[in-house]
Design an enzyme around this catalytic site. Structure first.
Site, PDB file in Angstrom:
ATOM      1  N   GLU A 183     -32.664  -2.029 -54.767  1.00  0.00           N
ATOM      2  CA  GLU A 183     -31.855  -3.216 -54.492  1.00  0.00           C
ATOM      3  C   GLU A 183     -32.582  -4.085 -53.477  1.00  0.00           C
ATOM      4  OE1 GLU A 183     -27.394  -2.572 -54.504  1.00  0.00           O
ATOM      5  OE2 GLU A 183     -28.104  -0.806 -53.448  1.00  0.00           O
ATOM      6  N   HIS A 188     -24.258   7.729 -58.499  1.00  0.00           N
ATOM      7  CA  HIS A 188     -24.965   6.988 -59.545  1.00  0.00           C
ATOM      8  C   HIS A 188     -26.247   7.696 -60.024  1.00  0.00           C
ATOM      9  CE1 HIS A 188     -22.088   4.106 -58.379  1.00  0.00           C
ATOM     10  NE2 HIS A 188     -22.768   3.490 -57.440  1.00  0.00           N
TER      11      HIS A 188
HETATM   12  C1  BG6 Z   1     -22.253   0.655 -55.183  1.00  0.00           C
HETATM   13  C2  BG6 Z   1     -22.779   0.914 -53.805  1.00  0.00           C
HETATM   14  O1  BG6 Z   1     -21.620   1.798 -55.668  1.00  0.00           O
HETATM   15  O2  BG6 Z   1     -23.311   0.312 -56.044  1.00  0.00           O
HETATM   16  C3  BG6 Z   1     -23.513  -0.311 -53.294  1.00  0.00           C
HETATM   17  O3  BG6 Z   1     -21.717   1.224 -52.922  1.00  0.00           O
HETATM   18  C4  BG6 Z   1     -24.562  -0.767 -54.277  1.00  0.00           C
HETATM   19  O4  BG6 Z   1     -24.092  -0.055 -52.019  1.00  0.00           O
HETATM   20  C5  BG6 Z   1     -23.987  -0.880 -55.687  1.00  0.00           C
HETATM   21  O5  BG6 Z   1     -25.056  -2.022 -53.852  1.00  0.00           O
HETATM   22  C6  BG6 Z   1     -25.085  -1.136 -56.705  1.00  0.00           C
HETATM   23  O6  BG6 Z   1     -24.512  -1.417 -57.943  1.00  0.00           O
HETATM   24  P1  BG6 Z   1     -25.244  -2.328 -59.016  1.00  0.00           P
HETATM   25  O7  BG6 Z   1     -24.306  -2.340 -60.173  1.00  0.00           O
HETATM   26  O8  BG6 Z   1     -25.417  -3.669 -58.384  1.00  0.00           O
HETATM   27  O9  BG6 Z   1     -26.545  -1.674 -59.314  1.00  0.00           O
END
Ligand code: BG6
Length: 487
Positions: A213, A237
């Site tokens: 990210e 995740h």
């Molecule tokens: C969330 C986390 O579950 O997932 C966040 O708490 C993170 O910190 C986010 O930014 C990332 O999700 P995506 O869908 O943007 O990859």
């Protein structure tokens, strides 16, 4: 098939998740014609707002978070008309009879309680839902992550919620499972005959999973600093991705079959013991730097973060699955905030060919690589060795077979929450985590947290906008491998 009408009661209705993800997702489903007449969304929080104040808030949020070409004044108006608001205090009696009044006599629509609050409130909210007589036999409860912060707290929450709702009524969200490309892993593996015979330790050298990210803590400092990347991203995740790559073929797509297979992977994860902490884990924390050309502060200087915080914003791990299929095939995982790009991908690195007939002058032979790009620019690429065209003799080089989802299917991909919110209405929990999965994932993750604590493992610094601490590179290079870089 058309879906039944619903009453979605959203606790934490003024929170970031509700405004940024849930309302836009429900609006988009409504726009797609999936929301049956008579459906309502009842936002709940402690703030003293009127329903029309709330509708104004929702209006702003949807305009901000939905793409301009998906905004339609008429449809937005209709959607806002479905919204209601009740001020309820989760920890006292205040507001519960008003909420009960809103749901009274509404036996027809599917009744769903979405708990987008701190997990410490999951138990108390469920208790009060029961005392208020709101839990009907078909009611459903959706729990946002994190489910606790370790195995004990997860168990406690599961107990408390389980005392009010039966397991089939409980939907634990991991929004990664709602992503199109994540579901596509099931199709890639089990709707093709090409990969599955090779999908094991005989043919796969290792797997890499990267969830990178560019954002920092985005105003969620208080939550994040108590959590850190392992709890926030890996326990849920990334482990879910490991499960989908690693699991055996389920007997069907029916809910329990897929979840049973995922659970087996979680239970086969080799525990990372204290002695493995130094070689199998890397914790990192970003220092000031630049991301996408803009200067950003250090993690410790972000709002809400205490100076000298020891929370990790980056994790890299070497993980093993101790079973027949995956013996000695490492899964290298990494995830972090303030990395150079927002990019999630899974790399399956196949083993080299057993014998080469090509002279060294023909170029370097590279083993095949399958790259599943989850976001952005969803794609599946298979790197093959090919002959370089031309009359100059035999020269080989890798070239990708490239399946870009945007080019092949066009159109927009629904957000993960759109799919998952409607799966709850449908009553399909396949893409949600079962209690035993969450607990198995915590059990494994907790050993790492404990190892870090016992060894006083401080996060290693990395400059914002780089791929994490140099130790993360060493983690994989020590084994004679490298992180996949985009060509
Ligand atoms: C969330 C986390 O579950 O997932 C966040 O708490 C993170 O910190 C986010 O930014 C990332 O999700 P995506 O869908 O943007 O990859």
């Amino acid at each position: 098939a058309s879906l039944p009408a619903f009453d979605y009661t959203v606790f934490g209705g003024t929170g970031d998740l509700a405004l940024r993800k849930l309302l836009p997702a429900l609006y988009l489903r409504d726009r797609a014609g999936q929301v049956a007449a008579g459906s309502r969304i009842i936002a709940v929080s402690r703030s003293a707002l009127t329903p029309s104040d709330y509708r104004a808030k929702a209006d702003t949020a949807i305009r901000r978070h939905v793409a301009a070409d998906e905004l339609d004044e008429g449809l937005l108006d209709r959607f806002l008309g479905r919204l209601d608001y009740v001020s309820v205090d989760a920890t006292s009696d205040s507001g519960w009879s008003e909420l009960a009044g809103r749901l009274e006599g509404r036996d027809e629509p599917v009744r769903i309680f979405y708990l987008a609050t701190s997990p410490s409130l999951f138990g108390p909210i469920c208790d009060r839902l029961r005392s208020a007589g709101l839990v009907t036999p078909d009611a459903r409860v959706v729990l946002e992550k994190p489910i606790g912060r370790d195995l004990d707290s997860a168990r406690e929450i599961n107990e408390q919620v389980g005392a009010v709702f039966a397991e089939p009524q409980i939907y634990r969200i991991d929004h990664y499972l709602g992503k199109e490309t994540v579901q596509n892993l099931l199709a890639l593996r089990f709707a093709n005959s090409l990969f599955e015979p090779l999908w094991n330790a005989n043919h796969i050298d290792h797997v890499q999973i990267t969830v990178a990210e560019t954002v920092g803590v985005e105003g969620r400092g208080d939550y994040y600093d108590h959590s850190g990347a392992l709890r926030d991203m890996v326990q849920n995740h990334l482990l879910q991705l490991v499960c989908l790559v690693g699991m055996e073929c389920p007997i069907s797509l029916a809910q329990e079959s897929v979840r049973d297979e995922k659970l087996k992977v979680l239970r086969s994860l080799k525990p990372i013991e204290q002695d493995d902490i130094a070689t199998c884990t890397v914790r990192g924390q970003y220092r000031a730097g630049a991301v996408a050309g803009g200067a950003v502060p250090a993690y410790a200087d972000e709002p809400g973060i205490p100076a000298g915080s020891g929370t990790e914003t980056f994790v890299a791990l070497k993980v093993e699955i101790d079973n027949w299929r995956w013996a000695r095939v490492p899964f290298y995982l990494r995830t972090g905030k303030r990395l150079p790009a927002k990019m999630s991908e899974i790399v399956i690195q196949f083993r080299p060919i057993p014998h080469s007939i090509f002279p060294q002058t023909a170029g370097e032979l590279q083993a095949n690589r399958l790259i599943v790009r989850l976001q952005p620019d969803e794609s599946i690429r298979l790197h093959l060795m090919t002959k370089e065209p031309g009359p100059g003799g035999m020269r080989v080089r890798p070239a990708p077979l490239n399946l870009s989802f945007a080019e092949t299917f066009g159109g927009r991909f629904p957000d993960a929450y759109e799919r998952l919110l409607m799966d709850v209405v449908r009553g399909n929990p396949t893409l949600f985590m079962r209690r035993d999965e969450v607990e198995a994932a915590w059990q494994w993750a907790e050993a790492i947290l404990e190892g870090w604590k016992a060894r006083r493992e401080q996060p290693k610094p990395y400059i914002a906008g780089t791929w994490g601490p140099s130790q993360a590179i060493a983690l994989i290079e020590r084994d004679g491998r490298t992180w996949h870089e985009d060509e």
